[in-house]
Design a protein around this motif. Structure first.
Motif, PDB file in Angstrom:
ATOM      1  N   LYS B  15      30.178  19.737  -4.686  1.00 35.66           N
ATOM      2  CA  LYS B  15      29.735  18.391  -3.865  1.00 35.66           C
ATOM      3  C   LYS B  15      30.840  17.849  -3.425  1.00 35.66           C
ATOM      4  O   LYS B  15      30.860  16.566  -2.917  1.00 35.66           O
ATOM      5  N   PHE B  17      32.315  16.945  -0.383  1.00 32.70           N
ATOM      6  CA  PHE B  17      31.706  17.142   1.001  1.00 32.70           C
ATOM      7  C   PHE B  17      32.844  16.567   2.013  1.00 32.70           C
ATOM      8  O   PHE B  17      32.866  17.380   2.922  1.00 32.70           O
ATOM      9  N   GLU B  42      18.089  23.198   0.597  1.00 29.77           N
ATOM     10  CA  GLU B  42      18.711  21.988   1.054  1.00 29.77           C
ATOM     11  C   GLU B  42      20.031  22.238   1.549  1.00 29.77           C
ATOM     12  O   GLU B  42      20.624  21.465   2.220  1.00 29.77           O
ATOM     13  N   GLU B  43      20.695  23.365   1.252  1.00 27.03           N
ATOM     14  CA  GLU B  43      22.246  23.315   1.453  1.00 27.03           C
ATOM     15  C   GLU B  43      22.450  23.605   3.031  1.00 27.03           C
ATOM     16  O   GLU B  43      23.157  23.272   3.343  1.00 27.03           O
ATOM     17  N   ILE B  46      22.426  20.068   4.824  1.00 31.93           N
ATOM     18  CA  ILE B  46      23.837  19.409   4.095  1.00 31.93           C
ATOM     19  C   ILE B  46      24.882  20.306   4.879  1.00 31.93           C
ATOM     20  O   ILE B  46      25.887  19.410   5.433  1.00 31.93           O
TER      21      ILE B  46
END
Lengths: 450, 450
Positions: B15, B17, B42-43, B46
């Motif tokens: 994570k 990011f 969800e990746e 994201i």
């Protein structure tokens, strides 16, 4: 196009040269060059001299090498100097590679010394590598330049560059730190720093990269030009997309020929001599003929079977043909999927499982169709069963071999198209014959087995 | 590349990011999009939201349509609006063509009305034509403009153009009177008139042109973009070389499949269902199997012959195999030469003459090798002669059929690759069997003929 060629011919024969000169301005260099094929003797040099300097060089690049040679022999020293110095270096290298040495000497004599050094360096790269495809005429910029300074440099050296559309931003050690397109430069403010707007996701090719991989990279990344770097990661040249397109077509045609058990040929069909055609085809033909004798020897062992039931012989073409066709369907698909990267070696089990399922269901369809057909034609339910079962099993086996053999060949780092496609028929024919007669001798009462 | 993917995965799972966002700036959009294949749930969204607007649109264009669909479902209205309006119209059309109708409705709702009209117009063109490949975002100039005015226009509308590198000079009725490259504009004086420096040798494509011809034109003319005109010769769109490259590869793969008697498939191998694979292969397999029965029926008529001399049967694989291979060598070369334009229909006599000569000499080599081989193995000079003569004649006949059949098929305006390649084996097998047994019954004493 046809009308244009007729028009050119008429003007040429009527010696209306100034009209022809004007007319040629509206015709694309590539089309003009294909027209040269139809000219004889003096017409070639007359036609050539009607073109302006820039177009003359473009047309010259597109001509077949035998016509280029004819032309070089009659051009004056000044005309030769003009055209060879107008050429981009990668085109000059391509032309030189096709010429006999006395012509090469004459060409090199008229090339600027700097370019001559570069050409000799480019000629040293192994054929079919990125190094042999590239040209050294690119635009390099520095990180701390502004857009205004960059555009000024492009204006200064742009006329000598193969392309001005992709510019490479280099460090002091000539490593690529960014790429910037002319489009971006044009649409940015003049005082913007290059380092702020350059693209840092650079795709590079090494000089030793195989030309087929180079072509595939252009297809993958949709770029107009890609940079070539040496072992120290320094920018040494660029390749443009039109060269990649040519390579792509060339490699594809080679793959077709490999899969038909032919050694790939260099020249177009009609220009290849009978002797060369023979040389390209005789090798595999001999090998395959001799390996078919193995199948024949196996077949001979079942003599007792087909003496007892001669009808078995008449189905040999259908059994071998169906096995061969289903195997080739699979092997073609798998060889192409391997070549384009759709499947990799680690997918072998997925591929095998898919082919077994396809083979089983296809085999079942053929089973049913055949049983019906043979029963109608011969009223022989045992024979129908023999053929039906043979078809199911041979189709499953053929498709399995058809996918495993190319993958195996690729595993031992050989080219599946060269090795697998020809060998496949032999292996599959063998299996088909064995399966057929084993089933026949099991089911048909009164036949002795092997 | 592998290390980069691992790096991205690590940063994603940890994570981290903002680090990932920075890292992604150095990676090419195409590589980023292939990485999306490995993301779950969800990746995907994201990852997508870590990209800047321009890169997000580039990556989106490269994604497989099923991932695009997943993404569209979770994007906010603003995000969707941003990406679809960043797309070039030809890419938007490609994407829309793959989506289910509810998704298409959502996409179109967020496209600017002007563009929506254009997209609907582009969607109407038949698939596989130039009209369906093109985009309407090009740069058009007027003849009386100066270089300075042209550059000003490019700066103004360039950001919306698929390419700024080729600009089209149009008349009042929107017909193309010339083409000018950005390179030429940049390297000319600002007050030069466009009409003085523009290129008048324009290559145009009609909207109805088949996509394969379009791709071949790019290969022939080495252009980065080509203009598309309607029935009234007005400029309506452009196609860029990257699209042509994709089409070229697609058409080549189709040709491979056609020549292996398979209906061409739309999707990559592993994504094609077992059922679709069967559907693509069963057709020809059935036809070929049933046509092999003709060969079998002919073979049955020679029953007396192989009952008398069973050894004849064991050579059937070699005779049929050699005939098939030599025929396929020829047909592959001729089909490809027809496809690439190396030979045309009027060359048929030249091709036939070449193949007869190649066949005769190749046949002679096989004749000699075989006579020696059979004599050593069986000490039977008559059999050796039968096989030798059979091979010469079948090779000559196979190569003749191998070149004439594709040319004939092309003459009746069908695709040689589809019809000729599969049918060839049947015809050649038939001829091989007949030639073989006719020679056998003539030469071997004591065998009754048909």
């Amino acid at each position: 196009m046809e009308e244009k060629i007729i028009e050119i011919k008429d003007l040429l024969h009527a010696k209306r040269f100034s009209e022809l000169k004007e007319y040629l301005k509206e015709i694309n260099s590539v089309d003009i060059s294909s027209f040269f094929e139809e000219l004889k003797g003096e017409e070639i040099i007359i036609m050539y001299r009607l073109l302006d300097k820039e177009k003359a060089a473009e047309v010259f690049t597109e001509l077949d090498s035998d016509i280029q040679e004819k032309l070089i022999k009659v051009l004056t020293d000044k005309e030769l100097k003009d055209v060879v110095n107008e050429l981009y270096l990668d085109d000059a290298v391509d032309i030189i590679e096709e010429m006999p040495s006395n012509v090469v000497k004459r060409i090199l004599k008229h090339i600027e010394p700097e370019d001559r050094k570069t050409i000799n360096k480019l000629l040293k790269y192994p054929e079919d590598t990125a190094g042999s495809m590239m040209t050294t005429e690119f635009i390099d910029l520095k990180e701390n330049m502004t857009v205004e300074e960059a555009l000024a440099k492009i204006k200064k050296i742009g006329v000598d560059s193969e392309t001005v559309y992709n510019c490479y931003v280099l460090s002091a050690t000539r490593k690529i730190v960014g790429v910037i397109t002319l489009e971006k430069l044009l649409l940015s403010n003049l005082d913007t720093k290059i380092s702020d707007i350059m693209d840092q996701s650079i795709i590079k090719i090494s000089t030793t990269e195989d030309q087929e991989n180079v072509a595939n990279m252009f297809d993958k990344y949709d770029e107009y030009a890609l940079p070539v770097v040496d072992k120290e990661d320094r920018l040494v040249g660029i390749i443009t997309v039109d060269d990649a397109l040519d390579i792509l077509k060339e490699e594809q045609e080679e793959d077709f020929e490999k899969m038909a058990a032919i050694l790939p040929s260099e020249d177009p069909y009609l220009k290849t001599s009978v002797f060369t055609h023979i040389k390209n085809r005789i090798g595999w033909l001999l090998i395959l003929m001799l390996s078919a004798t193995i199948t024949g020897t196996i077949l001979a062992k079942y003599e007792a079977a087909f003496e007892a039931v001669p009808l078995l012989v008449s189905f040999i073409p259908m059994v071998m043909g169906t096995a061969g066709n289903s195997g080739q369907q699979t092997s073609t698909i798998v060889i192409r999927a391997l070549a384009t990267g759709e499947i990799t070696l680690k997918d072998w089990l997925k591929v095998l499982w898919k082919e077994i399922r396809v083979g089983t269901l296809v085999g079942l369809v053929l089973f049913v169709v055949n049983i019906v057909r043979i029963y109608i034609q011969y009223q022989d339910i045992q024979m129908a069963l023999v053929l039906g079962l043979t078809l199911i099993f041979t189709v499953i086996v053929s498709k399995s071999i058809g996918c495993l053999l190319p993958i195996l060949v690729k595993k031992i780092k050989k080219d599946p198209a060269v090795v697998a496609a020809p060998l496949l028929t032999t292996v599959i024919d063998l299996c088909a014959i064995v399966i057929y007669f084993q089933i026949a001798t099991s089911i048909l009462t009164g036949i002795k087995g092997v």
